[in-house]
Design an enzyme around this catalytic site. Structure first.
Site, mmCIF file in Angstrom:
data_model
loop_
_atom_site.group_PDB
_atom_site.id
_atom_site.type_symbol
_atom_site.label_atom_id
_atom_site.label_comp_id
_atom_site.label_asym_id
_atom_site.label_seq_id
_atom_site.Cartn_x
_atom_site.Cartn_y
_atom_site.Cartn_z
ATOM 1 N N GLU A 112 0.834 -1.224 -0.184
ATOM 2 C CA GLU A 112 -0.021 0.122 0.048
ATOM 3 C C GLU A 112 0.694 1.305 -0.146
ATOM 4 O O GLU A 112 1.992 1.359 0.629
ATOM 5 C CB GLU A 112 -0.847 0.011 1.388
ATOM 6 C CG GLU A 112 -1.787 -1.092 1.453
ATOM 7 C CD GLU A 112 -2.155 -1.287 2.701
ATOM 8 O OE1 GLU A 112 -2.641 -0.289 3.568
ATOM 9 O OE2 GLU A 112 -1.931 -2.343 3.580
ATOM 10 N N LYS A 114 2.228 4.516 1.286
ATOM 11 C CA LYS A 114 2.458 5.217 2.747
ATOM 12 C C LYS A 114 2.026 6.628 2.641
ATOM 13 O O LYS A 114 2.797 7.665 2.107
ATOM 14 C CB LYS A 114 4.123 5.121 3.063
ATOM 15 C CG LYS A 114 4.177 5.661 4.489
ATOM 16 C CD LYS A 114 5.704 5.710 4.908
ATOM 17 C CE LYS A 114 5.978 6.058 6.398
ATOM 18 N NZ LYS A 114 5.382 7.392 6.456
ATOM 19 N N ASP A 116 1.223 10.383 3.329
ATOM 20 C CA ASP A 116 1.443 11.787 3.925
ATOM 21 C C ASP A 116 0.672 12.424 4.845
ATOM 22 O O ASP A 116 0.479 13.502 4.139
ATOM 23 C CB ASP A 116 2.647 12.429 3.117
ATOM 24 C CG ASP A 116 3.753 12.873 3.737
ATOM 25 O OD1 ASP A 116 4.060 12.706 4.847
ATOM 26 O OD2 ASP A 116 4.510 13.734 2.985
ATOM 27 N N TYR A 224 -6.957 1.844 6.434
ATOM 28 C CA TYR A 224 -5.908 0.556 6.069
ATOM 29 C C TYR A 224 -5.644 -0.332 7.086
ATOM 30 O O TYR A 224 -4.881 -1.037 6.937
ATOM 31 C CB TYR A 224 -4.501 1.536 5.715
ATOM 32 C CG TYR A 224 -3.982 2.395 6.816
ATOM 33 C CD1 TYR A 224 -3.840 1.804 7.932
ATOM 34 C CD2 TYR A 224 -3.497 3.717 6.408
ATOM 35 C CE1 TYR A 224 -2.872 2.904 8.886
ATOM 36 C CE2 TYR A 224 -2.957 4.504 7.277
ATOM 37 C CZ TYR A 224 -2.749 4.169 8.672
ATOM 38 O OH TYR A 224 -2.286 5.065 9.743
ATOM 39 N N LYS A 314 10.758 3.750 2.314
ATOM 40 C CA LYS A 314 10.693 5.201 1.812
ATOM 41 C C LYS A 314 11.305 5.321 0.607
ATOM 42 O O LYS A 314 12.274 4.854 0.211
ATOM 43 C CB LYS A 314 11.684 6.152 2.941
ATOM 44 C CG LYS A 314 11.050 5.646 4.397
ATOM 45 C CD LYS A 314 9.647 6.320 4.569
ATOM 46 C CE LYS A 314 9.574 7.872 4.818
ATOM 47 N NZ LYS A 314 10.283 8.242 6.059
ATOM 48 N N CYS A 414 27.436 37.644 19.664
ATOM 49 C CA CYS A 414 25.790 37.104 19.134
ATOM 50 C C CYS A 414 25.187 37.993 18.531
ATOM 51 O O CYS A 414 25.321 39.415 18.879
ATOM 52 C CB CYS A 414 25.265 36.912 20.706
ATOM 53 S SG CYS A 414 23.838 36.599 20.695
ATOM 54 N N CYS A 417 22.370 39.719 21.043
ATOM 55 C CA CYS A 417 22.688 40.463 22.401
ATOM 56 C C CYS A 417 24.223 41.243 22.353
ATOM 57 O O CYS A 417 24.499 41.921 23.187
ATOM 58 C CB CYS A 417 22.773 39.638 23.707
ATOM 59 S SG CYS A 417 23.732 38.328 23.647
ATOM 60 N N CYS A 432 26.601 31.403 22.689
ATOM 61 C CA CYS A 432 26.682 32.831 22.868
ATOM 62 C C CYS A 432 26.820 32.671 24.676
ATOM 63 O O CYS A 432 26.121 31.854 25.200
ATOM 64 C CB CYS A 432 25.126 33.402 22.722
ATOM 65 S SG CYS A 432 24.877 34.976 23.672
ATOM 66 N N CYS A 438 20.608 37.370 27.011
ATOM 67 C CA CYS A 438 20.387 37.274 25.729
ATOM 68 C C CYS A 438 18.960 37.155 25.411
ATOM 69 O O CYS A 438 18.126 36.173 25.727
ATOM 70 C CB CYS A 438 21.217 36.347 25.052
ATOM 71 S SG CYS A 438 20.845 35.939 22.990
#
Length: 691
Positions: A112, A114, A116, A224, A314, A414, A417, A432, A438
């Site tokens: 069958e 698969k 999504d 299913y 897959k 960073c 910040c 950071c 931050c």
């Protein structure tokens, strides 16, 4: 070994966060391919190091916990996930294992697509639809009955007379591709928000609090599988026959469902479906193979997470070319500075991709990704978008043939910040150093603090956390508990300038959030410890610390030595805990939390001073059927035992459940006493009677 254990914990945290964002927040942070890559890495590490396997690992369970918006539903039969295969060789291993164990040369498989979409369980009683639930974590889902009733393809009453007293049907809710495109065209024309892709459209539509919103979405359902069945006449003996039976009852099933014999049969079907994939009316990300005969399914049985008689094959990675517009960095809760490639939009695997993570500086250096580069983007197994390689011949150059853009360099400050960005020796992640100074870290820290497994503040999602930090209403988690309804309304007025924003709705929202914040004051010590975001302290360790010390004060005053005496707390983790509680800012936050009424039961440390197992070290390995390993461990600790995660010469007893691995082998080599689950349950029952 510490590095491996650290990587395992990091992978688990990433996967749990991704699950939370995808299943609970409807705001995915990574692609499916990325998730699969992380999951497979975790699987391989746990397979190589069974002693690191934990019941809380994403490999031991399915999906994520329900969001709490809907009533919970306990599935009478768990909705298990399937194992994945990404190559013909993995499918061959799957088929050969079945051939060998069943002694059948060419087993017949039901084949069958698969889907999504979103897995759903439907319950019918005497032919009438009475309840529908999401899969959730496989054991508990969310009641979305009202929303499911709006799907026209879902039968509210079964056809025929001979219907079971109870019939549970499993299937998938999807959004057909044509309807998805038409919906987005209408939304765009009317200035409404468009849906990201058909899969997220289906999942988000079913989790709307207002069924009218769901009704406006073009959803479809395909059956299913069966769940619980009671009072039925003789059921079919093959899965393919069940599908036809379900069709006769009024359920839509996929027209692509077929059967095939042996390895060649399933691979031929996979190739055929892959060639027709783009022409199908709905998105699929692979093909599912199930042994067709139910007696053979029963003979093959299950592993902890998935049936051994089924697998999802897959589709291979899809690759497309796009161009990097810029490389930017994102700052997370722990200060991790992660680079991202922002790209020209490109459609791959049913999703429009505009950004891909570049993980860290080492990855960028390896690929030599620069702004302006043409890059190959891959979605492996329809999961995460990743940059596979740079198309160097398409790199923009000047008249002298030199690249226009220089190599990317990680920032030393960073971007949020301005604090220094540092990378500790031996680490791949730059961080950071600004801490809660931050704003980016504050947003993520606040979002984590409010999470369901922490303080469980319903309604405080990431966008609200961003707004609270942006308006400077909240600088630390303690500030949440001084917020008022008027504070929230003022914040909403400042950020929402739409003329149609309704004051009454805003007031109701603010009152609900304040009520949720107030309700979170009554909590558990382990929830607070987890919510504080102490480095290396996950949910399980927070429980261990709370149980060991009994009170926050005892933990705050614990020396390094007493911290290291706690089961599974090593020197580095102990230093992180000690550093956290020594930090003046953290002391202020804790004091403010308590002053604002955050409370939790405290008592004596839960360490037995006497008992039949006093002085003995016990290791649990393998699966238990009567209770979880955590529950068994807690009972053993109450009887005086020290429960350890590894076997050594100091181990007194190893309790070996189903599929016990290397720990059992090591115990046998060392001559350690070994109990099975029957001995454990007999022992616990005897001492419960004595107590």
């Amino acid at each position: 070994m510490k590095d491996i254990a650290g990587r395992v914990e990091a992978l688990r945290a990433q996967l749990e966060e991704a699950n939370h964002r995808y299943y609970v927040l409807d705001d995915p942070s990574i692609t499916d391919a990325e998730w699969d890559a992380l999951f497979r890495e975790l699987q391989s590490l746990e397979a190589a190091h069974p002693e690191l396997v934990s019941p809380e690992s994403p490999t031991q369970r399915v999906g994520a916990k329900p969001s709490g918006k809907f009533e919970s539903v306990t599935h009478s039969i768990p909705m298990l996930s399937l194992g994945n295969a990404f190559s013909d060789e993995e499918v061959e291993d799957f088929v050969n294992r079945i051939r060998k164990e069943l002694g059948v040369e060419a087993p017949v498989f039901s084949i069958e697509p698969k889907f999504d979409g979103l897995a759903i369980s439907l319950r019918y009683e005497h032919g009438r639809f009475v309840r529908g639930a999401t899969r959730g974590d496989g054991l508990t889902g969310e009641d979305v009955t009202a929303n499911l009733r709006t799907i026209k393809s879902l039968p509210l009453r079964l056809r025929g007379e001979a219907v079971p007293a109870v019939l549970e049907v499993r299937g998938e809710v999807v959004m057909p591709k044509a309807e998805f495109d038409a919906y987005n065209a209408r939304a765009l024309a009317s200035g409404q928000k468009v849906l990201a892709n058909p899969r997220n459209g289906a999942a988000g539509s079913l989790r709307q609090l207002d069924p009218a919103v769901t009704a406006s979405r073009p959803l479809a359902f395909f059956a299913y599988a069966l769940g619980e069945v009671e009072g039925a006449e003789a059921l079919p003996t093959r899965h393919s026959e069940v599908l036809q039976w379900l069709r006769s009852l009024g359920f839509p099933i996929s027209a692509e469902a077929t059967t095939g014999e042996g390895l060649q049969g399933v691979l031929d079907a996979f190739k055929s479906m892959g060639e027709r994939r783009d022409a199908l009316p709905f998105d699929i990300d692979g093909v599912v193979y199930k042994l067709d005969r139910f007696d053979q399914q029963r003979e093959m049985g299950f592993v902890s997470r998935a049936p051994r008689w089924a697998i999802a094959h897959k589709f291979p990675a899809q690759e497309v070319t796009t161009r990097v517009e810029s490389i930017e960095v994102n700052v997370g809760r722990t200060g991790a500075v992660t680079p991202w490639a922002l790209m020209q939009p490109v459609h791959v695997g049913g999703v429009t991709v505009t950004r891909a993570t570049l993980h860290n500086a080492d990855q960028i250096a390896r690929l030599d990704v620069r702004a302006g580069d043409a890059v190959i983007i891959r979605r492996a197994g329809d999961v995460i978008p990743e940059v596979v390689r740079v198309v160097e011949e398409a790199r923009p150059v000047d008249a002298a043939g030199m690249p226009i853009h220089p190599p990317f360099e990680m920032p030393t400050k960073c971007p949020v910040c301005g604090s220094a960005v540092e990378r500790e020796e031996g680490e791949v992640v730059a961080r950071c150093t600004g801490g809660l100074f931050c704003p980016a870290q504050r947003v993520q820290a606040l979002f984590h603090f409010a999470g369901r497994r922490a303080m469980d503040i319903e309604g405080l999602g990431e966008k609200i956390a961003e707004a609270l930090v942006e308006t400077d209403l909240v600088r630390s988690p303690a500030d949440l508990y001084r917020l008022t309804v008027e504070d929230l309304l003022d914040m909403k007025r400042r950020l929402d300038t739409r003329e149609d924003a309704k004051e009454s709705q805003a007031t109701r929202w603010a009152e609900n959030l304040i009520a949720s914040i107030d309700a979170s004051k009554n909590t558990q010590l382990e929830r607070l410890l987890f919510g504080l975001g102490i480095p290396d302290i996950g949910e399980s360790t927070a429980k261990t610390l709370a149980r060991h010390f009994g009170s926050l004060e005892a933990l705050q005053n614990a020396s390094l030595e007493s911290l290291m005496a706690v089961n599974d707390i090593g020197a580095i983790m102990a230093q992180h805990i000690r550093h956290f509680f020594d930090e003046p800012h953290n002391q202020e936050v804790l004091g403010a939390l308590l002053a604002h009424g955050v409370s939790f039961p405290e008592g004596a440390p839960q360490r037995a001073v006497e008992g039949p197992l006093l002085g003995k070290t016990v290791v649990l390995t393998g699966g238990l059927s009567a209770m979880s390993r955590d529950e068994a461990g807690a009972k053993l600790e109450q009887l005086g035992a020290k429960v350890s995660g590894s076997v050594s010469k100091k181990t007194s007893i190893v309790i070996a459940g189903e599929s016990a691995g290397s720990k059992l082998t090591k115990a046998q080599e060392l001559g350690v006493e070994i109990w099975d689950e029957t001995q454990l349950m007999t022992f616990l029952a005897a001492h419960e009677r004595d107590g």
